[in-house]
Design a protein around this motif. Structure first.
Motif, PDB file in Angstrom:
ATOM      1  N   LEU A   1       0.762   5.005   0.978  1.00  0.00           N
ATOM      2  CA  LEU A   1      -0.051   5.824   1.872  1.00  0.00           C
ATOM      3  C   LEU A   1       0.291   7.301   1.717  1.00  0.00           C
ATOM      4  O   LEU A   1       1.453   7.670   1.465  1.00  0.00           O
ATOM      5  CB  LEU A   1       0.176   5.416   3.329  1.00  0.00           C
ATOM      6  CG  LEU A   1       0.010   3.921   3.682  1.00  0.00           C
ATOM      7  CD1 LEU A   1       0.356   3.685   5.143  1.00  0.00           C
ATOM      8  CD2 LEU A   1      -1.411   3.462   3.388  1.00  0.00           C
TER       9      LEU A   1
ATOM     10  N   ASP B   1       0.845  -1.196   0.000  1.00  0.00           N
ATOM     11  CA  ASP B   1       0.000   0.000   0.000  1.00  0.00           C
ATOM     12  C   ASP B   1       0.874   1.238   0.000  1.00  0.00           C
ATOM     13  O   ASP B   1       1.832   1.334   0.791  1.00  0.00           O
ATOM     14  CB  ASP B   1      -0.906   0.037   1.231  1.00  0.00           C
ATOM     15  CG  ASP B   1      -1.962  -1.057   1.208  1.00  0.00           C
ATOM     16  OD1 ASP B   1      -2.595  -1.230   0.156  1.00  0.00           O
ATOM     17  OD2 ASP B   1      -2.134  -1.740   2.242  1.00  0.00           O
TER      18      ASP B   1
ATOM     19  N   GLU C   1      -0.689  10.674   4.050  1.00  0.00           N
ATOM     20  CA  GLU C   1      -1.342  11.194   5.253  1.00  0.00           C
ATOM     21  C   GLU C   1      -2.269  10.159   5.871  1.00  0.00           C
ATOM     22  O   GLU C   1      -3.395  10.453   6.286  1.00  0.00           O
ATOM     23  CB  GLU C   1      -2.090  12.484   4.919  1.00  0.00           C
ATOM     24  CG  GLU C   1      -1.156  13.590   4.449  1.00  0.00           C
ATOM     25  CD  GLU C   1      -1.889  14.868   4.076  1.00  0.00           C
ATOM     26  OE1 GLU C   1      -3.143  14.816   3.972  1.00  0.00           O
ATOM     27  OE2 GLU C   1      -1.220  15.899   3.903  1.00  0.00           O
TER      28      GLU C   1
ATOM     29  N   GLU D   1      -3.809   7.642   4.505  1.00  0.00           N
ATOM     30  CA  GLU D   1      -4.819   7.033   3.638  1.00  0.00           C
ATOM     31  C   GLU D   1      -4.141   6.258   2.504  1.00  0.00           C
ATOM     32  O   GLU D   1      -3.105   6.683   1.985  1.00  0.00           O
ATOM     33  CB  GLU D   1      -5.721   8.116   3.046  1.00  0.00           C
ATOM     34  CG  GLU D   1      -6.499   8.910   4.075  1.00  0.00           C
ATOM     35  CD  GLU D   1      -7.518   8.059   4.818  1.00  0.00           C
ATOM     36  OE1 GLU D   1      -8.077   7.138   4.195  1.00  0.00           O
ATOM     37  OE2 GLU D   1      -7.744   8.315   6.021  1.00  0.00           O
TER      38      GLU D   1
END
Length: 586
Positions: free
Chosen positions: A531, A529, A533, A535
């Motif tokens: 990311l 993933d 911040e 998310e």
């Protein structure tokens, strides 16, 4: 005559030539690989069927197996060819070369002439025996990976045949006086259990051997054999007498099999010869001379070279002169080296031919050091070093010797491609993972997450250099970057258990030490993933396809952290990652 031009021309398609050609092509050099046999692999091919030995010395040295392109090839073979069928291994090698961008393969193509201009090779002429086509292949740079040093010899490169005197390099394992003797050639065989008694009728031309004659040569494993069926290198040199040596080796192989079947109790009543080689495997002939000659001292003392680009570790395995004809001496003496030792770049190019690289068993070594460097695992990593150097030389319009001035960059490029160089660590200024703060949800003691960015991608001595966690804990690794970064590539080095053999072999002892399929320690599935911040801005569900080195290419997604989550392995209860590299868009 068909005329072609390349940046880099490799002559010889054994493991060294294969790795060199692939590395150069991946580095952007327009590359040709010329090989005079119908299959690739040299001594590792189905024509000869010798297992690929290296610094791990049949698993006796932990964490020493060669990585890089040779690891990629052998892991692909483990995944695709779990029963280790040699003709399938041939196809894996062919696929790797044939479908490599920037690389043209010439099989069944025999080099007939070398054209030089002063101290430079301009081109080689060759005949493709299957098509009756003739080629003139021009190149900027050349590699002699022929094994016999044929390209170098025809070009006028300095070379040596035979054993140096002990005084020349101060070698205790060398003879008192120099001589022209080399190690000999061998023919292999494979037998199979038919499930019922099988007679063997000895050919009239086969030799006869007694147990007394074979007392120093172990023949208890009747499934395959034997490296010690070796002839040549004494009164008959292995090149000019190659055909008659082959004939005599056939007489020896069938004579040994007759002894096993009909000469006493050997437990071979149900065994039948399945295959006998007709192409002898060569050990030693010419050794080409570079700016440095590796010696016994370097192998024993693990000399630290500033220009180290590869390593060895096989014992100095010095075979008796005349091989099988010498019934009163052990067929070889195993002289152990000090763990693993470095091979300097200066051994990998010709001293006097300005655009000639050296590879395989013909690199610049004394006879004693050669007895260790000659094995195919070592030849393979030497080949990758040469191919990588060649691609750098092409981009910078340099010759092989001039790459010495930027050998640090060569070392870093090799490390990036999962090669190992003793005492060298990742210092790639473009790898932003080196600046990351690394944490994990779980880890096993001694295998902390920050080790994935410590610069060393394998266990060395007692230091794991690896993040490990129990797979059942659903662990994840988090790299927090210095700031918002557009990501173009993520590289991972996974655990493929470098203490276990993965080579093809006809020897049941070697195969019995292996596990079918990819190493159980390898990650099979994982997620990445990106990311921003906190998310997720990009999610990647990845499969390793049984490979140690993973390359994920990203289309510039901006993130400030990378999360890596192992999902499954090929059997191990632990997930392991040795290295994470992250590269941004420039």
């Amino acid at each position: 005559m068909n005329t072609y031009h390349y940046d880099f021309v490799v002559v010889g398609g054994g493991m060294s030539g294969i790795c060199a050609a692939i590395a150069a092509a991946r580095g952007g050099a327009k590359t040709a690989l010329i090989h005079d046999r119908p299959v690739l692999g040299g001594n590792a091919s189905s024509e000869i069927r010798m297992h690929i030995c290296g610094a791990d010395h049949h698993m006796s040295v932990s964490n020493a197996r060669e990585t890089g392109i040779i690891e990629e090839i052998l892991l692909e073979n483990k995944r695709r060819n779990p029963e280790m069928v040699y003709p399938i291994f041939d196809s894996v090698l062919w696929e790797k070369v044939h479908y490599q961008e920037n690389l043209t393969l010439y099989l069944n193509t025999h080099m007939t002439e070398v054209l030089c201009d002063g101290d430079r090779i301009e081109a080689v002429s060759a005949l493709q025996m299957t098509t009756e086509k003739t080629f003139r292949i021009f190149g900027t740079l050349f590699l002699d990976a022929t094994g016999d040093g044929v390209l170098g010899a025809k070009a006028g490169a300095e070379y040596r045949i035979g054993r140096e005197s002990s005084s020349q390099y101060g070698e205790t394992l060398a003879p008192e006086k120099e001589d022209p003797y080399t190690m000999g050639n061998s023919l292999m065989f494979k037998a199979r259990d038919m499930g019922h008694e099988v007679p063997f009728i000895k050919p009239f031309w086969a030799n006869t051997y007694t147990e007394e004659q074979l007392r120093l040569r172990d023949h208890s494993d009747v499934t395959s054999g034997y490296w010690w069926i070796e002839l040549g290198g004494g009164e008959r040199d292995v090149i000019s007498h190659g055909e008659e040596l082959r004939d005599d080796l056939l007489k020896a192989v069938f004579g040994v099999w007759d002894h096993i079947k009909n000469g006493g109790e050997h437990g071979a009543e149900r065994m039948e010869l399945e295959w006998v080689g007709f192409l002898p495997g060569k050990r030693e002939s010419r050794r080409l001379i570079g700016d440095y000659v590796l010696t016994e001292k370097d192998c024993l003392q693990s000399t630290r070279f500033e220009d180290a680009v590869a390593y060895g570790g096989w014992p100095m395995d010095i075979h008796t002169v005349e091989g099988f004809l010498n019934e009163n001496d052990d067929p070889t003496v195993w002289n152990q080296v000090n763990g693993i030792y470095s091979i300097p770049y200066r051994c990998l190019y010709s001293k006097n031919i300005s655009n000639l690289f050296l590879g395989g068993r013909a690199i610049s070594c004394s006879h004693v050091a050669f007895s260790s460097t000659r094995v195919m695992g070592t030849c393979a990593v030497v080949g990758q070093a040469v191919g990588t150097a060649a691609s750098m030389a092409v981009k910078r319009n340099l010759g092989p010797r001039e790459i010495l001035d930027c050998v640090g960059e060569l070392q870093q490029e090799l490390l990036k491609d999962d090669c190992y160089i003793p005492y060298a660590a990742n210092q790639d200024p473009d790898d932003i993972a080196r600046q990351a703060v690394v944490t994990a949800t779980h880890h096993i003691p001694g295998c902390e997450p920050e080790k994935t960015v410590n610069g060393v991608a394998r266990t060395v001595d007692e230091v794991s250099n690896c993040w490990r966690a129990a797979i059942e804990d659903r662990p994840s690794l988090l790299l927090s970057l210095p700031g918002k970064t557009p990501i173009r590539e993520i590289r991972l080095v996974l655990d493929s258990n470098l203490s276990r053999e993965i080579t093809p072999s006809i020897n049941q002892g070697v195969l019995s030490r292996q596990k079918s399929g990819p190493p159980s320690e390898l990650l099979k599935e994982y997620e990445v993933d990106i990311l921003l911040e906190g998310e997720v801005v990009e999610h990647i569900a990845a499969q390793s396809h049984g490979q140690r080195l993973q390359q994920l290419f990203i289309d510039g997604t901006v993130g400030d952290a990378i999360r890596i989550s192992p999902i499954s392995t090929y059997g191990s209860k632990e997930a392991g990652i040795f290295e994470v590299r992250i590269y941004s868009c420039k």
